[in-house]
Scaffold this motif. Structure first.
Motif, short mmCIF file in Angstrom:
data_model
loop_
_atom_site.label_atom_id
_atom_site.label_comp_id
_atom_site.label_asym_id
_atom_site.label_seq_id
_atom_site.Cartn_x
_atom_site.Cartn_y
_atom_site.Cartn_z
N THR A 203 0.42 -1.43 -0.23
CA THR A 203 0.22 0.10 0.20
C THR A 203 0.94 1.39 -0.22
N PRO A 204 0.44 2.10 -0.89
CA PRO A 204 1.83 3.58 -0.87
C PRO A 204 1.31 4.16 0.07
N LYS A 205 2.16 4.44 1.22
CA LYS A 205 2.26 5.55 2.09
C LYS A 205 2.97 6.74 1.92
N PRO A 206 1.70 7.65 2.78
CA PRO A 206 1.65 9.21 2.24
C PRO A 206 3.73 9.85 3.23
N THR A 207 3.76 10.27 2.32
CA THR A 207 4.75 10.67 3.40
C THR A 207 4.61 11.37 4.59
N PRO A 208 5.47 10.82 4.90
CA PRO A 208 5.36 11.32 7.44
C PRO A 208 5.30 12.49 7.10
N GLY A 209 4.13 13.56 8.35
CA GLY A 209 3.75 14.91 8.30
C GLY A 209 2.89 14.34 9.94
N PRO A 210 2.41 15.98 10.01
CA PRO A 210 1.49 15.94 11.22
C PRO A 210 0.46 15.09 11.35
N ALA A 211 0.43 14.58 12.27
CA ALA A 211 -1.35 13.42 12.71
C ALA A 211 -2.22 13.87 12.04
N LEU A 212 -2.98 13.07 11.81
CA LEU A 212 -4.32 13.18 11.38
C LEU A 212 -5.32 12.85 12.49
N THR A 213 -6.44 13.84 11.80
CA THR A 213 -7.28 13.17 13.03
C THR A 213 -7.94 12.12 12.27
N LEU A 214 -8.86 11.51 13.29
CA LEU A 214 -9.36 10.44 12.89
C LEU A 214 -10.43 10.35 12.21
N PRO A 215 -11.03 11.25 11.48
CA PRO A 215 -12.36 11.74 10.54
C PRO A 215 -10.98 11.72 9.02
N GLN A 216 -9.53 12.81 9.14
CA GLN A 216 -9.21 12.16 8.18
C GLN A 216 -8.27 11.27 7.53
N LEU A 217 -8.02 10.11 8.91
CA LEU A 217 -8.02 9.05 8.97
C LEU A 217 -8.84 7.93 7.98
N LYS A 218 -9.84 8.24 7.98
CA LYS A 218 -11.49 7.57 7.95
C LYS A 218 -11.33 7.61 6.17
#
Length: 311
Positions: free
Chosen positions: A36-51
């Protein structure tokens, strides 16, 4: 339990995803899955953004839409208006959805925009993320079938706070089982008093009604339960004489009417409906029984109910 097809939310597909996956039933590891493509490490996402990241990765969710399953209670835009205050109060979800849809969260919403946001919010509420520590969540996601394909695709894995997904299982899967039964803890009337439905077993004694409405003893001849998906709602029915029951919208009264069809003022077993409200359900499963006797009716708090398990 009756197997009914959930709503597909086709309009939401174009808004939230560009591609969909194909599908099946048993969760089983697929040899050599593509990474699975992995996003470039960055700031933590909110739970809705993860969904939303999971939806983007695997396609539109295949789930039991509470506005349509098992019946459509009203126009979906009316549900959106009724729940708009609750939706906007869910700040992280509202921000993530409006950003995804390209809508100004501080602007005046058209009905079309309000509906799109509401549809996306329902989907997010149905996606479950279970925390497992180290800023990581486990997910079990069922994507809708592609056009012309009968099965969907179930993907299980983990997602980190920065959106990195690790796939553990990937397999074809059939449609979700949508619960149409009684809430956990519902007291079934028996000769020994009220007994929680989930503790009953085949052969246990319960009260039923004969063809003339007279109460008589019967036995349980079938028992079933259905897993409740994330975001499942049930109807809390309250009668003017104080009787009440909580069950899925598709559960029938003894006369065949569904709880989700009832409105204030309707007559149920000689008493008027005071309220028939949809409420969130926090149980893992719903339950139902089949009883012996000429009617198959059983009693919950004096309210005669039919069974979803009867053919």
């Amino acid at each position: 339990m009756k197997n009914r097809r959930p709503i597909f939310l086709a309009g939401l597909v174009a808004l939230l995803v560009a591609t969909a996956c194909t599908g099946g039933t048993n969760m089983a590891p697929t040899p050599g899955p593509s990474p699975t493509p992995k996003p470039t490490p960055g700031p933590a996402l909110t739970l809705p953004q993860l969904k939303l990241a999971i939806i983007d990765a695997y396609g539109p969710l295949w789930y039991c839409d509470p506005d349509f399953y098992p019946i459509q209670r009203q126009d979906e835009i009316e549900s959106a208006r009724e729940r708009w205050a609750e939706l906007t109060a869910d700040a992280d979800a509202f921000k993530a959805i409006t950003a995804k849809l390209g809508i100004d969260p501080a602007g005046d919403f058209t009905d079309a925009q309000r509906l799109a946001v509401y549809q996306a919010w329902k989907v997010l509420n149905a996606v479950a993320l279970d925390p497992i520590g180290n800023d990581t969540w486990r997910f079990d996601y069922l994507a809708q079938p592609r056009a012309g394909v009968a099965e969907g695709m179930r993907t299980g894995g983990t997602i980190t706070a920065t959106g990195a997904i690790t796939v553990e299982q990937h397999a074809a899967a059939g449609e979700p089982m949508c619960p149409i039964c009684l809430a956990r803890g519902t007291l079934i009337e028996t000769p020994d008093g009220g007994v929680p439905v989930e503790t009953l077993r085949i052969g246990d004694a319960v009260w039923t009604l004969d063809l003339d409405g007279r109460q008589l003893a019967a036995t349980i001849i079938a028992f079933g339960s259905t897993p409740a998906p994330a975001g499942h709602q049930v109807v809390h029915l309250v009668l003017a004489d104080g009787r009440a029951v909580t069950a899925s919208s598709g559960h029938p009264l003894a006369d065949g009417r569904l709880l989700g069809d009832l409105r204030a003022g309707d007559l149920v077993d000689g008493s008027r409906v005071v309220a028939a409200d949809l409420v969130a359900y926090d149980g893992a499963s719903t339950f139902d029984i089949v009883v012996s006797g000429p009617t198959g009716t059983y009693l919950v708090n004096g309210i005669p109910l039919g069974s979803t398990l009867r053919p």
